[in-house]
Design an enzyme around this catalytic site. Structure first.
Site, mmCIF file in Angstrom:
data_model
loop_
_atom_site.group_PDB
_atom_site.id
_atom_site.type_symbol
_atom_site.label_atom_id
_atom_site.label_comp_id
_atom_site.label_asym_id
_atom_site.label_seq_id
_atom_site.Cartn_x
_atom_site.Cartn_y
_atom_site.Cartn_z
ATOM 1 N N ILE A 118 0.815 -1.218 0.000
ATOM 2 C CA ILE A 118 0.000 0.000 0.000
ATOM 3 C C ILE A 118 0.852 1.273 0.000
ATOM 4 C CG2 ILE A 118 -1.995 -1.069 1.094
ATOM 5 C CD1 ILE A 118 -1.064 0.061 3.756
ATOM 6 N N GLY A 119 2.167 1.122 0.032
ATOM 7 C CA GLY A 119 3.016 2.307 0.013
ATOM 8 C C GLY A 119 4.484 1.924 0.052
ATOM 9 N N GLY A 131 12.042 1.386 2.551
ATOM 10 C CA GLY A 131 11.256 0.162 2.664
ATOM 11 C C GLY A 131 9.859 0.301 2.088
ATOM 12 N N ASP A 172 10.222 15.960 7.640
ATOM 13 C CA ASP A 172 9.745 15.456 6.340
ATOM 14 C C ASP A 172 8.221 15.534 6.253
ATOM 15 O OD1 ASP A 172 9.987 14.452 3.791
ATOM 16 O OD2 ASP A 172 10.066 12.361 4.412
#
Length: 406
Positions: free
Chosen positions: A112-113, A118, A235
């Site tokens: 999903i991402g 990672g 971030d």
């Protein structure tokens, strides 16, 4: 010797030399009979036993080392091992086997991402809990993956707020690092700003915009001013803001966050943990990075405020800061300033002015959006001291909520 001058010596010539012996009875009387053959045999036997013992010990050591290495490789490769226990009792212990089963063996359909270090997989634990498993890949980042893992775990362990993602547990092995988080069924803010079908996102009205901005501001205010250990996120961007079942925003992904001792320090460089050094890392994502970071500036709360301001302007305009429109030195901040305040309709995304769910007039909706835009411009000032703090930002958004609901 049995001949020569030795043959004529009397026995008393050898008195006081107890270690002397004669080889045969015909030799000098008075000397003991030599038993050299038996002694040499015993000596040779001891030497052989010593050599055999040394060789056997060396062989056993080599075999033991080989077995240990083989077991170590199997432990690292096996998905069936329990992970190291957590240091706090309120996090459940979970095995790598269970994570493997929960995600269908980390299969591609569960992805999903993903990011620099990672990937994130959707999964369901044995008790039915739906989770997002963030697996860090050492192959892509080397030792920095381990440091990123420790940074994120450090932040999540020390902070707790309704607008920050909470951690279910962590799992770590020599070649496997995973953070288990609650599954956010409504995805990220980015997926709502830029849906795949190209249309307006579900439930995106002016009230939603103000609420999301307020949620993010409250999470950052806690990190900067009220957390047990103050945190600089470093971030902040729409993909790192997740939406829960109630469409409440939570700030996530603390992989390059910086823990600081005292927010009163001039440069905010006091590190509470050596693992939280961000040396060698880009302090954020392109388009959201504060300009002072490009000049070698240290991570700071003002840098987070800048990123928040960029994201707020992006939400209002639905223009990415990396859009092709912004070329040759033009930024999202500069583009908004060009049209502010005389030509706002050209840059404000239409859903915000519709304001159907907020029950506001077009004029009221326009005023709310303008105030949010002013706030975004203030947060993205080039000079860090000129930017407001997140406490100021949070207060301003709270006043907007009150005015829009009255």
């Amino acid at each position: 010797p049995s001949g020569g001058a030795f043959a004529g010596f009397r026995a008393d010539a050898f008195l006081g030399n107890d270690r002397l012996c004669a080889g045969t009875a015909s030799m000098t009387p008075g000397l003991a009979r030599c038993s050299g053959a038996k002694r040499n045999h015993l000596h040779n036997r001891q030497v052989v036993l010593l050599v055999v013992g040394i060789v056997a010990s060396f062989t056993m050591a080599i075999i033991g080392l080989a077995v240990c290495r083989a077991v170590g490789r199997d432990r690292r490769r096996s998905p069936l091992l329990p992970c190291e226990p957590n240091t706090r009792g309120d996090y459940p212990r979970i095995s790598q086997r269970e994570l493997y089963e929960a995600t269908g063996g980390f299969e591609q359909s569960r992805l999903i991402g993903g990011g620099r270090f990672g990937r994130v997989y959707e999964g369901t634990l044995r008790d039915g809990t739906r989770v997002a498993v963030k697996v860090l890949d050492p192959k892509n980042g080397g030792g920095e993956v381990s440091r990123s893992f420790k940074r994120e775990c450090g932040v999540l362990r020390r902070t707790r707020h309704r607008n920050l993602v909470r951690v279910v547990t962590t799992c770590t092995q020599p070649d496997f690092h995973a953070i288990v988080l609650p599954l956010m069924t409504n995805g990220s803010l980015e997926s709502h700003l830029y849906p795949r079908d190209g249309g307006p996102g579900r439930g995106m009205d002016l009230a939603w915009l103000v609420a999301i901005a307020g949620d993010i501001a409250e999470g950052l205010t806690y990190l900067h001013h009220y957390a047990p250990v103050r945190v600089v996120h470093c971030d902040l961007k729409p993909s790192n803001v997740l939406l829960d079942d109630d469409m409440m925003a939570v700030v996530a992904d603390f992989g390059i966050a910086r823990l600081v001792k005292d927010m009163g320090d001039d440069d905010n460089t006091g590190s509470a943990d050596p693992c939280n050094s961000t040396a060698g890392l880009l302090q954020g994502s392109v388009g959201y990075i504060a300009p002072e970071y490009g000049l070698g500036g240290h991570p700071s709360t003002e840098g987070d405020v800048y990123s928040f301001g960029v994201m707020l302007l992006e939400m209002i305009t639905r223009k990415r800061p990396t859009d092709v429109l912004f070329q040759e030195g033009l930024t999202l901040h500069g583009w908004v300033r060009r049209h502010h305040p005389h030509d706002l309709t050209a840059i404000i995304a239409r859903p915000w002015l519709a304001a159907t769910d907020a029950m506001l007039s077009v004029a009221q909706a326009n005023n709310v959006v303008i105030e949010l835009m002013d706030l975004g411009i203030a947060c993205t000032q080039h000079s860090p001291p000129a930017r407001p703090t997140m406490v100021d930002v949070c207060r301003a958004i709270a006043l907007l909520k009150d005015s829009s609901s009255s």
